[in-house]
Design an enzyme around this catalytic site. Structure first.
Site: not given
Length: 444
Positions: A313, A183, A334, A158, A229, A156, A318
């Site tokens: 996904d 994002k 996340y 970002k 983060r 994605q 991830n």
């Protein structure tokens, strides 16, 4: 070619490549090994090198550092912006290594003639950001001021920004670090309002008790998702970086092995399951976690939640783990997303990691969950109980949470679509949860 690998000003070691034979090596520095709180970069790169061949060590090193790089178009953009081949690992690490996931900073050696970048902090206004979001068909979103502003893995769009007093900055140089990932919605029309999708799934995870990165949704006027983060600690006048590795790095797997079926779902290759799997991740926690019982329960709940929200996904990259001298610990969740919303060809509806032997989130049976439990060393009663409790929580919490999400700017149509998936997945889970402990161990 030799690079310095540091964390918060401390030299951890040196990454090198022998260009004549094409082998990589990583050596921990003496000063790092002398520290009482030293830790390995990952379980696959222990502080004391095991009895591995040079070729195997090289493969472990290459796989770990490749996992720090972005993927897909972002990797293409990074390679083009820095005029290096996207297969040139060392060149890309020189270009991107000062703002990686986790604590690591990668740079040339002190003897290098290349000067260290001067610290810079540039204001990013909503107007400029909006223009760049709209310009993405013609201009790479990850490249700003001629520099790549991303070294976070994933497909994605970002960028990494520093947020201070409600303002966003693009930062570069020693002593500066990003605090948030930003994002926008994807360019593809079939994936519009993905920001609302992820925002809702992340907030739902928090509401049901799953540790999750903090997120918020803003409009400039385009919707953007801001993710705080969790590998950064913001203190008085400084930002500490926390060492954090993804599931592939923890398992010693390359980025191409993030899916359980790394070669695809085709008839001739679907039986090959050499990539990241739930049994491998649970086994990792058994041998390396500093709090195995806590982390195993958290990983089980994470796995169940992916099914309840229809996230096909949820692959090996991830998931992330903090790592310190005590071992590894599961990091907050996340990239939580309902992919079944896009099952009409936009995103695969095949699970990245199977539940038992089943890769279809919509057809899971008590046997699939019981087999998953057996393979991961989990009690079947625990699996069934957690499946029921999480499904109940989602159905109970969602109606009020949905109203709050609308008030926060989430797209109402997207939330309605999510509700349909959540209801179906949770209803299916509740119909089988009580049967999981009743599956005979003899048939597993």
């Amino acid at each position: 070619m030799k690079l310095v690998v540091s964390a918060n000003g401390n030299v951890i070691g040196f990454l090198s490549m022998d260009t004549q034979i094409g082998l990589y090596a990583f050596d921990y520095s003496t000063s790092w090994l002398d520290r009482e709180d030293c830790f390995p970069l990952s379980p696959a790169l222990p502080l004391v090198r095991q009895n591995t061949s040079d070729e195997q060590h090289s493969a472990n090193v290459r796989q770990f550092f490749q996992n720090l790089l972005p993927e897909g178009q972002a990797l293409d953009d990074a390679a083009q912006a820095n005029k290096v081949s996207k297969s040139n690992l060392m060149g890309l690490l020189v270009a991107l290594g000062r703002e990686t996931a986790g604590a690591l900073e990668i740079s040339m050696t002190e003897a290098s003639p290349i000067p260290t970048p001067t610290p810079s902090k540039r204001l990013l206004t909503p107007q400029e950001l909006s223009l760049r979001i709209r310009s993405r068909p013609d201009q790479a979103f990850s490249v700003w001021d001629g520099k790549v502003r991303l070294s976070i893995a994933g497909y994605q769009d970002k960028i990494a920004v520093l947020e201070e007093n409600g303002l966003w900055f693009l930062v570069d140089g020693k002593g500066l670090a990003s605090t948030h990932l930003l994002k926008p919605d994807p360019i593809r029309s079939g994936l519009q309002h993905m920001t609302s999708n992820e925002f809702a799934c992340m907030r739902l995870a928090q509401a049901v008790g799953i540790a999750t990165a903090d997120v918020r949704l803003e409009h400039i006027p385009e919707p953007i998702l801001l993710i705080r983060r969790f590998d950064r600690l913001i203190g008085e006048g400084n930002i500490e970086r926390l060492h954090c590795i993804d599931g592939c790095q923890a398992l010693g797997l390359g980025v191409s092995m993030k899916y359980e079926r790394p070669y695809g779902d085709g008839r001739d290759v679907q039986h090959i399951r050499d990539g990241a799997t739930l049994p491998k991740l649970f086994a990792l926690l058994d041998r390396a976690s500093s709090q195995p019982a806590v982390d195993r329960l958290a990983l089980l709940r994470w796995s169940i939640f992916q099914i309840l929200i229809g996230n096909t996904d949820a692959h090996g990259k991830n998931l992330s783990f903090f790592i310190d001298s005590g071992g590894i610990r599961l990091a907050p969740s996340y990239d939580l997303l309902c992919c079944l919303m896009y099952a009409e060809g936009q995103i695969s509806d095949t699970l990245s990691m199977a539940i038992g032997d089943n890769f279809d989130a919509r057809t899971l049976t008590p046997y699939d969950w019981a087999l998953m439990g057996a393979e991961c060393g989990l009690n079947a009663r625990l699996v069934g109980r957690e499946l029921k409790q999480l499904a109940d929580k989602v159905l109970k919490i969602w109606p009020e949470l949905k109203q709050n999400l609308v008030a926060a700017g989430a797209n109402d149509t997207t939330l309605n679509s999510l509700e349909g998936v959540f209801n179906q997945q949770c209803t299916n889970a509740l119909s089988i949860a009580g049967l999981v402990p009743k599956i005979s161990k003899d048939i597993l």
